[in-house]
Enzyme design. Structure first.
Site, PDB file in Angstrom:
ATOM      1  N   THR A 279     -21.361   6.305  -0.055  1.00  0.00           N
ATOM      2  CA  THR A 279     -21.157   5.588  -1.414  1.00  0.00           C
ATOM      3  C   THR A 279     -19.526   4.925  -1.254  1.00  0.00           C
ATOM      4  O   THR A 279     -19.707   4.099  -1.740  1.00  0.00           O
ATOM      5  CB  THR A 279     -20.779   6.603  -1.743  1.00  0.00           C
ATOM      6  OG1 THR A 279     -22.064   7.699  -2.316  1.00  0.00           O
ATOM      7  CG2 THR A 279     -20.400   7.032  -2.967  1.00  0.00           C
TER       8      THR A 279
ATOM      9  N   ASP B  25     -16.357  12.663   8.385  1.00  0.00           N
ATOM     10  CA  ASP B  25     -18.158  11.764   9.183  1.00  0.00           C
ATOM     11  C   ASP B  25     -17.356  10.752   9.546  1.00  0.00           C
ATOM     12  O   ASP B  25     -18.383  10.641  11.564  1.00  0.00           O
ATOM     13  CB  ASP B  25     -18.801  11.391   7.844  1.00  0.00           C
ATOM     14  CG  ASP B  25     -17.235  10.344   6.840  1.00  0.00           C
ATOM     15  OD1 ASP B  25     -16.215  10.642   7.052  1.00  0.00           O
ATOM     16  OD2 ASP B  25     -18.274   9.609   6.054  1.00  0.00           O
ATOM     17  N   ARG B  26     -16.083   9.996   9.797  1.00  0.00           N
ATOM     18  CA  ARG B  26     -16.112   9.037  10.691  1.00  0.00           C
ATOM     19  C   ARG B  26     -15.934   9.316  12.034  1.00  0.00           C
ATOM     20  O   ARG B  26     -15.968   8.609  12.951  1.00  0.00           O
ATOM     21  CB  ARG B  26     -14.857   8.338   9.934  1.00  0.00           C
ATOM     22  CG  ARG B  26     -14.697   7.539   8.626  1.00  0.00           C
ATOM     23  CD  ARG B  26     -13.638   7.562   7.936  1.00  0.00           C
ATOM     24  NE  ARG B  26     -13.083   6.463   8.828  1.00  0.00           N
ATOM     25  CZ  ARG B  26     -11.515   6.396   8.485  1.00  0.00           C
ATOM     26  NH1 ARG B  26     -11.135   6.766   7.364  1.00  0.00           N
ATOM     27  NH2 ARG B  26     -11.336   5.049   9.296  1.00  0.00           N
TER      28      ARG B  26
ATOM     29  N   THR C  21     -27.832 -12.166 -15.731  1.00  0.00           N
ATOM     30  CA  THR C  21     -26.456 -10.943 -15.791  1.00  0.00           C
ATOM     31  C   THR C  21     -27.343 -10.328 -14.248  1.00  0.00           C
ATOM     32  O   THR C  21     -25.783  -9.984 -13.349  1.00  0.00           O
ATOM     33  CB  THR C  21     -26.288 -10.687 -16.903  1.00  0.00           C
ATOM     34  OG1 THR C  21     -26.143 -11.416 -18.005  1.00  0.00           O
ATOM     35  CG2 THR C  21     -25.117 -10.066 -16.725  1.00  0.00           C
TER      36      THR C  21
END
Length: 254
Positions: free
Chosen positions: A129, A105-106, A186
């Site tokens: 992701t 993908d890169r 939180t």
């Protein structure tokens, strides 16, 4: 018009598109979670190919090897089906210690930028992701970059590896009012830490890339997680968003 079926199988989702390689744009695209791969992939391919004739070939980029093999088998009706990999005949050379370990993908992002911004150096942000920040020198040389966990991965890790931190979804907190510090619950503390922390990390990685490679580089962003952090990333210059960058690069590959 030269049409290529472009398939990007990420860690979480699969994207399929017909790409016009002359105009470097997607004609049609679809996407689904990898959990649906067995039920959705073949039907998506059949639907696309029935509506768009004379597809030249199918190119597959994948970080999930088993799904790449399945995808290639299901694309058997096309004249040529390629699983993308680094090789010496590409228009972009690869300065990487072990090119075979480079996520394709890169590589596809670099191929797309080299074609769309000929001769220009580019810093390429891909937020999924995982988040990658890569440097393409002079439109010809992929120099590597940095990898960090995406927002959803950070949220999941905090929930799974602590006793009391809640499960949160940073995608529910995008936009100009994505987060505020100090946060008063939180859940909002977790979101603030993830969103501001990720934006700050991306800013630093981009800055280091510009200092190391050249301050005149273009900054290009893509990936399904980019819109979550985009309002918080400030590098003092324009960042051009190209949604289908990886699919376009996959289609260009030969």
């Amino acid at each position: 018009m030269n049409k290529v079926l472009s398939i990007d199988i990420g860690s979480t989702r699969t994207h399929i598109a017909v790409v016009d390689t002359d105009r470097r744009q997607c004609i049609v695209r679809s996407a689904f979670d990898n959990t649906e791969f067995n039920g959705r992939f073949l039907s998506s391919i059949k639907s696309i190919s029935s509506k768009h004739k004379q597809i030249d070939r199918a190119n597959i980029t994948s970080c999930v090897k088993v799904l790449a093999v399945q995808a290639k088998e299901m694309c058997g009706g096309f004249d040529g089906v390629n699983i993308i990999k680094a090789h010496g005949g590409l228009p972009v050379s690869i300065e990487y210690e072990k090119p075979h370990t480079l996520g394709t993908d890169r590589l596809c992002n670099a191929l797309a930028c080299a074609a769309m911004f000929e001769g220009k150096s580019c810093v390429i942000i891909d937020s999924g992701t995982a988040i990658t920040v890569d440097y393409l020198r002079g439109g010809k040389v992929f120099c590597g970059g940095a990898i960090l966990p995406g927002c959803a991965m950070q949220a999941r890790a905090l929930h799974l590896h602590t006793d009391s931190l809640p499960s949160v979804d940073p995608r529910d907190n995008g936009g100009d009012d994505a987060a505020a510090i100090p946060a008063a619950s939180t859940e909002s503390c977790v979101n603030a830490g993830i969103l501001f922390g990720t934006a700050g990390a991306v800013e630093r990685c981009v800055g280091e890339s510009l200092r190391g490679g050249g301050d005149d580089a273009l900054v290009i962003a893509t990936g399904g997680g980019w819109e979550i952090i985009r309002p918080l990333v400030d590098i003092g210059r324009n960042i051009e968003t190209i949604e289908d960058l990886t699919l376009i690069g996959a289609a260009i590959y030969k």
